[in-house]
Design a protein around this motif. Sequence first.
Motif, PDB file in Angstrom:
ATOM      1  N   ASP A 170       0.781  -1.084   0.069  1.00 54.50           N
ATOM      2  CA  ASP A 170       0.106  -0.220  -0.037  1.00 54.50           C
ATOM      3  C   ASP A 170       0.908   1.162  -0.232  1.00 54.50           C
ATOM      4  OD1 ASP A 170      -1.661   2.232   0.747  1.00 54.50           O
ATOM      5  OD2 ASP A 170      -3.081   0.913   1.809  1.00 54.50           O
ATOM      6  N   ARG A 171       1.048   1.745  -1.142  1.00 57.10           N
ATOM      7  CA  ARG A 171       1.975   3.115  -1.286  1.00 57.10           C
ATOM      8  C   ARG A 171       1.579   4.141  -0.241  1.00 57.10           C
ATOM      9  NH1 ARG A 171       3.681   3.576  -7.724  1.00 57.10           N
ATOM     10  NH2 ARG A 171       4.487   1.236  -8.042  1.00 57.10           N
ATOM     11  N   ASP A 172       0.194   4.372  -0.140  1.00 53.05           N
ATOM     12  CA  ASP A 172      -0.079   5.661   0.567  1.00 53.05           C
ATOM     13  C   ASP A 172       0.460   5.083   1.920  1.00 53.05           C
ATOM     14  OD1 ASP A 172      -1.062   6.977  -1.321  1.00 53.05           O
ATOM     15  OD2 ASP A 172      -3.342   6.123  -1.211  1.00 53.05           O
ATOM     16  N   ALA A 173       0.187   3.851   2.582  1.00 51.39           N
ATOM     17  CA  ALA A 173       0.536   3.492   3.905  1.00 51.39           C
ATOM     18  C   ALA A 173       2.182   3.685   4.125  1.00 51.39           C
ATOM     19  CB  ALA A 173      -0.168   2.143   4.303  1.00 51.39           C
ATOM     20  N   ALA A 174       2.807   3.235   3.111  1.00 49.62           N
ATOM     21  CA  ALA A 174       4.257   3.069   3.102  1.00 49.62           C
ATOM     22  C   ALA A 174       4.839   4.519   3.224  1.00 49.62           C
ATOM     23  CB  ALA A 174       4.924   2.318   2.026  1.00 49.62           C
ATOM     24  N   THR A 175       3.895   5.494   2.178  1.00 51.62           N
ATOM     25  CA  THR A 175       4.720   6.959   2.220  1.00 51.62           C
ATOM     26  C   THR A 175       4.347   7.485   3.873  1.00 51.62           C
ATOM     27  OG1 THR A 175       4.237   7.112   0.143  1.00 51.62           O
ATOM     28  CG2 THR A 175       4.359   9.125   1.276  1.00 51.62           C
TER      29      THR A 175
END
Length: 304
Positions: A277-282
């Motif tokens: 999940d790129r948003d969560a990782a960001t």
Amino acid sequence: MHRHLVMGMIVAASLGGVPRPVEGPNRIEAAGIENLFRLSPRFLSGGQPEGDEAFQALAALGVRTIVSVDGQAPDLERARRYGMRYVHLPIGYDGIPDDRALALAKVAREAAGPVYIHCHHGKHRGPAAAAVCGMVAEGWDHAIARRWLEQAGTSPDYAGLYRSIEHFTAPPDRAIATLTDADLPERAEVPDLVEAMVMIDLRWEHLKAIADSGFRVPADHPDLEPVNEANLLAEHYRELARLGESKGRGDAFLALLRDAEQNALALRDTLRPPTVDRDAATAALKDSANDCKACHSRFRDHLP
């Protein structure tokens, strides 16, 4: 007199107190020692021995040489009191360097045994070092070594430790013979606070490259595995908190390191495959970066 401290220990032979051959690795219990395993008649692996009972237990098991791959200074006084020699060969969670592997090979071949190999908790670095010894002196192949790491509980997140074992080849006798006693110190020099910070900065460079690649392995840097890099960052914070210099900076500094470790672990968990999940990782990367900013604003100008 102290053999009752070791539950399930190997009964000593009548000559020399050397344990009889056993099939291993077998878990055994001893006061003051985590994750203790007998790998063979010659080698044991586990956590850092704590207090007199732990050293008594090792002596009851016949141990004559203790190898620490942890950064913390060994308890030389207790080891000597119980007739054991320490060899201090610190390694990181990112793998076993060639020079350390060679030194471990010399221990495996030449040190007085039985030999006890340990890190802090006996789950990651120590088992990897013990696997090297097993491949040098016990005829272990790579498959046996990997099964041992899995049995010991070595996290697959520490990809560098697994790679070190998968790529290890026992060095020739002539290479081992080049090492002297100076290469097997009782207490090795370990990185100070500033050097530890440099390693954290390097890990951050790797994580930024991973973020720029969409939180995947960068095409131009295939050795950077996202979960591994975040996990190593967390371990850097954990090991940094164990330094005397860090403890000397007080509870506020240690609290920041604990928060940083937890946020690095949270980042690691967002990076686990198969779907990231790129948003969560960001967001997790930002939280982790804020830990650095908070620490820098309060302590960086005061580093020695």
